[in-house]
Write a protein that holds these residues in place. Structure first.
Motif, short mmCIF file in Angstrom:
data_model
loop_
_atom_site.label_atom_id
_atom_site.label_comp_id
_atom_site.label_asym_id
_atom_site.label_seq_id
_atom_site.Cartn_x
_atom_site.Cartn_y
_atom_site.Cartn_z
N PHE A 111 27.30 35.45 19.56
CA PHE A 111 27.67 35.00 20.91
C PHE A 111 28.48 33.71 20.82
O PHE A 111 29.56 33.60 21.41
CB PHE A 111 26.40 34.79 21.73
CG PHE A 111 26.65 34.19 23.08
CD1 PHE A 111 27.08 34.98 24.13
CD2 PHE A 111 26.44 32.84 23.31
CE1 PHE A 111 27.31 34.43 25.39
CE2 PHE A 111 26.66 32.28 24.55
CZ PHE A 111 27.09 33.08 25.60
N ALA A 112 27.99 32.73 20.07
CA ALA A 112 28.68 31.44 19.95
C ALA A 112 30.04 31.59 19.28
O ALA A 112 31.04 31.02 19.73
CB ALA A 112 27.81 30.46 19.17
N SER A 114 31.99 34.14 19.23
CA SER A 114 32.96 34.82 20.10
C SER A 114 33.49 33.88 21.18
O SER A 114 34.56 34.14 21.74
CB SER A 114 32.35 36.07 20.74
OG SER A 114 31.48 35.73 21.79
N ARG A 115 32.78 32.82 21.46
CA ARG A 115 33.25 31.85 22.45
C ARG A 115 34.17 30.81 21.82
O ARG A 115 34.98 30.20 22.50
CB ARG A 115 32.07 31.13 23.13
CG ARG A 115 31.10 32.04 23.89
CD ARG A 115 31.81 33.02 24.80
NE ARG A 115 30.95 33.77 25.68
CZ ARG A 115 30.50 35.00 25.44
NH1 ARG A 115 30.74 35.59 24.29
NH2 ARG A 115 29.80 35.63 26.34
N ARG A 118 39.45 32.09 19.29
CA ARG A 118 40.39 32.60 20.29
C ARG A 118 40.87 33.99 19.89
O ARG A 118 41.05 34.28 18.72
CB ARG A 118 41.58 31.68 20.41
CG ARG A 118 41.22 30.29 20.91
CD ARG A 118 42.48 29.54 21.31
NE ARG A 118 42.25 28.14 21.56
CZ ARG A 118 41.68 27.64 22.64
NH1 ARG A 118 41.26 28.44 23.57
NH2 ARG A 118 41.53 26.35 22.78
N ARG A 122 34.79 39.41 23.30
CA ARG A 122 33.55 38.74 23.70
C ARG A 122 32.35 39.51 23.15
O ARG A 122 32.32 40.73 23.15
CB ARG A 122 33.44 38.68 25.22
CG ARG A 122 34.40 37.72 25.84
CD ARG A 122 33.95 36.33 25.60
NE ARG A 122 34.71 35.41 26.44
CZ ARG A 122 34.72 34.13 26.25
NH1 ARG A 122 34.05 33.61 25.26
NH2 ARG A 122 35.41 33.36 27.03
#
Length: 128
Positions: A111-112, A114-115, A118, A122
């Motif tokens: 999750f982290a 994918s944030r 760039r 997601r």
């Protein structure tokens, strides 16, 4: 540090799915966490019934694959978790909490990541 090197092979394969095929159903948190926990349960069940042997490990891997498909939590690296449980017989009181923690942490790092990166999809596509 955790004295459970048997966790490394299945979790390495899970990490590869989460970080390189993050949009696939096999990489989603539900499949990741529930798949590995289901595999541990199958592994300990087979170990109790058939004891540790290569044949029992093969059965555990196959039963895990079927169980994760039926539960709609497909995660192929979980089959390795079942095999590891049958062949190594780790203490469930230590192994299962470590497995749970490691899979949740892996989902959170996916999750982290994918944030931060760039242009990457997601993660997760869906939680449940």
């Amino acid at each position: 540090m955790i004295h459970e090197p048997v966790l490394i092979p299945p979790l390495a394969a899970s990490a590869a799915l989460v970080h390189s095929a993050s949009s696939q159903p096999l990489a989603q948190p539900r499949s990741l966490v529930v798949g590995h926990l289901l595999a541990a349960a199958v592994g300990y069940g087979v170990l109790a019934l058939a004891h540790s042997s290569p044949w029992a490990a093969a059965v555990a891997g196959g039963v895990t694959l079927a169980a994760t498909l039926v539960a709609r939590t497909p995660h192929s690296p979980a089959c390795a978790t079942a095999v590891v449980v049958v062949l190594q017989a780790p203490a469930p009181g230590r192994f299962v909490p470590l497995l749970l923690g490691a899979t949740v942490l892996l989902a959170l790092t996916g999750f982290a990541a994918s944030r931060v990166r760039r242009g990457t999809p997601r993660y997760p596509v869906y939680w449940l």
